[in-house]
Write an enzyme that holds these catalytic residues in place. Structure first.
Site, PDB file in Angstrom:
ATOM      1  N   HIS A  65     -12.836 -62.220   5.732  1.00  0.00           N
ATOM      2  CA  HIS A  65     -12.258 -61.056   5.066  1.00  0.00           C
ATOM      3  C   HIS A  65     -13.409 -60.297   4.403  1.00  0.00           C
ATOM      4  O   HIS A  65     -14.399 -60.895   3.969  1.00  0.00           O
ATOM      5  CB  HIS A  65     -11.223 -61.488   4.011  1.00  0.00           C
ATOM      6  CG  HIS A  65      -9.891 -61.860   4.612  1.00  0.00           C
ATOM      7  ND1 HIS A  65      -9.064 -62.827   4.086  1.00  0.00           N
ATOM      8  CD2 HIS A  65      -9.245 -61.369   5.706  1.00  0.00           C
ATOM      9  CE1 HIS A  65      -7.960 -62.909   4.826  1.00  0.00           C
ATOM     10  NE2 HIS A  65      -8.055 -62.040   5.816  1.00  0.00           N
ATOM     11  N   ASP A  67     -14.101 -58.842   1.620  1.00  0.00           N
ATOM     12  CA  ASP A  67     -14.633 -59.099   0.280  1.00  0.00           C
ATOM     13  C   ASP A  67     -15.516 -60.339   0.239  1.00  0.00           C
ATOM     14  O   ASP A  67     -16.132 -60.622  -0.790  1.00  0.00           O
ATOM     15  CB  ASP A  67     -13.501 -59.161  -0.766  1.00  0.00           C
ATOM     16  CG  ASP A  67     -12.370 -60.102  -0.387  1.00  0.00           C
ATOM     17  OD1 ASP A  67     -12.182 -60.363   0.812  1.00  0.00           O
ATOM     18  OD2 ASP A  67     -11.671 -60.577  -1.292  1.00  0.00           O
ATOM     19  N   HIS A 141      -6.103 -70.856   4.415  1.00  0.00           N
ATOM     20  CA  HIS A 141      -5.972 -69.442   4.073  1.00  0.00           C
ATOM     21  C   HIS A 141      -5.328 -68.716   5.254  1.00  0.00           C
ATOM     22  O   HIS A 141      -4.849 -69.337   6.191  1.00  0.00           O
ATOM     23  CB  HIS A 141      -7.373 -68.900   3.741  1.00  0.00           C
ATOM     24  CG  HIS A 141      -7.383 -67.532   3.131  1.00  0.00           C
ATOM     25  ND1 HIS A 141      -6.520 -67.139   2.148  1.00  0.00           N
ATOM     26  CD2 HIS A 141      -8.191 -66.457   3.362  1.00  0.00           C
ATOM     27  CE1 HIS A 141      -6.778 -65.884   1.808  1.00  0.00           C
ATOM     28  NE2 HIS A 141      -7.780 -65.451   2.530  1.00  0.00           N
ATOM     29  N   ASP A 208     -11.236 -68.814   0.097  1.00  0.00           N
ATOM     30  CA  ASP A 208      -9.908 -68.575  -0.456  1.00  0.00           C
ATOM     31  C   ASP A 208      -8.977 -69.625   0.145  1.00  0.00           C
ATOM     32  O   ASP A 208      -9.122 -69.959   1.323  1.00  0.00           O
ATOM     33  CB  ASP A 208      -9.391 -67.192  -0.056  1.00  0.00           C
ATOM     34  CG  ASP A 208     -10.192 -66.055  -0.665  1.00  0.00           C
ATOM     35  OD1 ASP A 208     -11.096 -66.293  -1.453  1.00  0.00           O
ATOM     36  OD2 ASP A 208      -9.904 -64.899  -0.302  1.00  0.00           O
ATOM     37  N   HIS A 266     -12.731 -64.392  -8.528  1.00  0.00           N
ATOM     38  CA  HIS A 266     -11.964 -63.792  -7.443  1.00  0.00           C
ATOM     39  C   HIS A 266     -10.609 -63.317  -7.975  1.00  0.00           C
ATOM     40  O   HIS A 266      -9.553 -63.690  -7.483  1.00  0.00           O
ATOM     41  CB  HIS A 266     -11.781 -64.818  -6.302  1.00  0.00           C
ATOM     42  CG  HIS A 266     -11.306 -64.201  -5.003  1.00  0.00           C
ATOM     43  ND1 HIS A 266      -9.980 -64.096  -4.700  1.00  0.00           N
ATOM     44  CD2 HIS A 266     -11.971 -63.677  -3.963  1.00  0.00           C
ATOM     45  CE1 HIS A 266      -9.841 -63.539  -3.504  1.00  0.00           C
ATOM     46  NE2 HIS A 266     -11.042 -63.272  -3.034  1.00  0.00           N
TER      47      HIS A 266
END
Lengths: 306, 306
Positions: A65, A67, A141, A208, A266
């Site tokens: 992802h 970010d 995730h 994540d 985060h």
């Protein structure tokens, strides 16, 4: 160099804010620099943190992802511009090989960096040095994601008084450490007599993910745990739906795993007051708690010899 | 909306500094937003400038060095996250099609943006709207590079006193504008009697390049010229070698082309004092001079009717 510290480069999930850049974390460990999840703008955050690009020796990407990886081109190109001579290894989920390739060649530059791609295909150790082993473990995730931890082998701490009493000094100390015993004027001095067990340090990096077995497996006994806590418990259903943790979940894992310093990061933009993360975590975790802010520096706490 | 202004998002060449983000410029023009050369971090600079991602309607990339394009993934992904519904056209040198493709798909995201790639292959107009034509022209840099300008068609400004004297009011004004003449109680009123010539506005965007014919061609009669001045004249040889302009060269072109507001930008880190750019340019250019700083807003100066 025995600096062991976390340099927080960015702390925002999904989109940057006025005060939080996208993710990015540099773990300085002796002479190594593990750059975890460089989001967009990490190149400049390194500059603001006073860290030269040459400090980076490993890129560790949890997942693709934006970010967590859009800072790769800037970092790689800056290292090339700075003529960084040492090799840099890049660890990332193998399913993101195409994404890494695109980030690696995102724009035109004079590429002189010796970047070694080491895609992850399974749980386990992925690299090691004299004072560390880097391990990866698959998380849960929305896309394939790996968490990481750095584990130092247990060692021994030399005790100056016992060394003096045993008559060991100068180069003999190193010999005793290497060989385990030493003859001193006819008497055998064993390493155990003049040193104490020193447990290795551990740093874990978890993001994540939803709660899953890999989270405590990575956090187990960590001196420093850097963990996403995107949501608060009031939005636990959202956390689950989007594959994230709440501050309470993260702190509960930390408490159960004997974590010493817990770094929450985060953060979702939906909670303007970061103290809410602290309050929720402090209710279940009694160790050192850091609600990360950009450009924070957090030392890896030393383990007491046992 | 008749806002016509330049929002400076970043002003550093090659590498960002503490005070200067990588390049990035948004030209707001009526309802359109032309985003020129978004370098890394443009997504966050837009936020700091208070501009929503939905303001962008066109991406215009001069060339594919990182400081001019590494912000594309963040901007595109942010627009997608924000569910921007209007189409966005992307203009860039056709030779960089692969680079654009990699930036477009740099990481995993839920892609709902209607982004239309319009690679440039030749000089000339590339897009137009009711109040503007976007033109591109090939510059002379180390890689294929295009400069841009936005040209408003000349028009006519209605003169209220003359309109009143001629007895034209209400919807008849629009009809007169559209049709060029109007019958008012048996007399023919011509548009020229009740209006004055209003020259269209022009904004030019020139980077990166050595001095070449395309620079004055783009700058010609510009109300606002945004132009790289990476170097000072003392380093003219370096400027030439690396395909850049000096502040003096940029200002000389501006003076010769009748530019009204000159915006210097894309500064090398080698000169800590930006006033040196101003001094060098002001010696040859007597119009409005802006040595750009991040987050500056510069209005497009209105043309006086002639």
């Amino acid at each position: 160099m025995t600096v062991r510290e976390l340099v927080v480069l960015g702390t925002a999930s999904q989109a940057p804010t006025r005060t939080r850049n996208h993710n990015g974390y540099l773990l300085r460990w002796d002479g190594e620099g593990f750059l975890f999840d460089p989001g967009e703008g990490t190149q400049r955050q390194l500059l603001l943190a006073g860290v030269p690009s040459s400090a980076v020796t490993h890129l560790c990407i949890s997942h693709f992802h934006g970010d967590h990886c859009l800072g790769v081109p800037g970092v790689v190109q800056r290292m090339s511009l700075d003529r960084v001579a040492h090799p840099v290894s890049a660890h990332f989920p193998a399913s993101g090989r195409d994404h890494f390739g695109r980030l690696r060649a995102a724009s035109v530059f004079h590429d002189v960096l010796d970047l070694r791609e080491e895609p992850l295909t399974a749980d386990g150790p992925v690299a090691s040095g004299p004072s560390w082993t880097l391990e990866a473990r698959r998380l849960d995730h929305l896309v394939e994601t790996f968490g990481y931890r750095l584990v130092e082998p247990d060692g021994r701490r030399m005790l100056p008084e016992q060394l003096a009493r045993a008559g060991v000094a100068g180069p003999d100390v190193g010999r005793l450490q290497r060989e385990g015993s030493l003859d001193v004027g006819g008497r055998t001095v064993r390493l155990e007599e003049v040193s104490a067990h020193r447990p290795g340090q551990r740093v874990a990096f978890v993001m994540d993910t939803r709660l899953c077995d890999a989270v405590p497996a990575l956090a187990d006994g960590a001196d420093l745990l850097v963990i996403e806590s995107t949501f608060l418990e009031e939005d636990a259903a959202l956390a689950r739906a989007y594959g994230h943790l709440t501050a309470r979940q993260a702190a509960t894992v930390a408490a159960e795993c004997g974590v010493r310093t817990l770094v929450l990061t985060h953060f979702s933009q939906r909670y303007p007051d970061p103290e809410r993360y602290r309050d929720e975590a402090a209710a279940v975790f009694s160790g050192d708690l850091v609600v990360a802010a950009d450009l924070d520096t957090v030392p890896v706490p030393r383990r007491a010899p046992t």
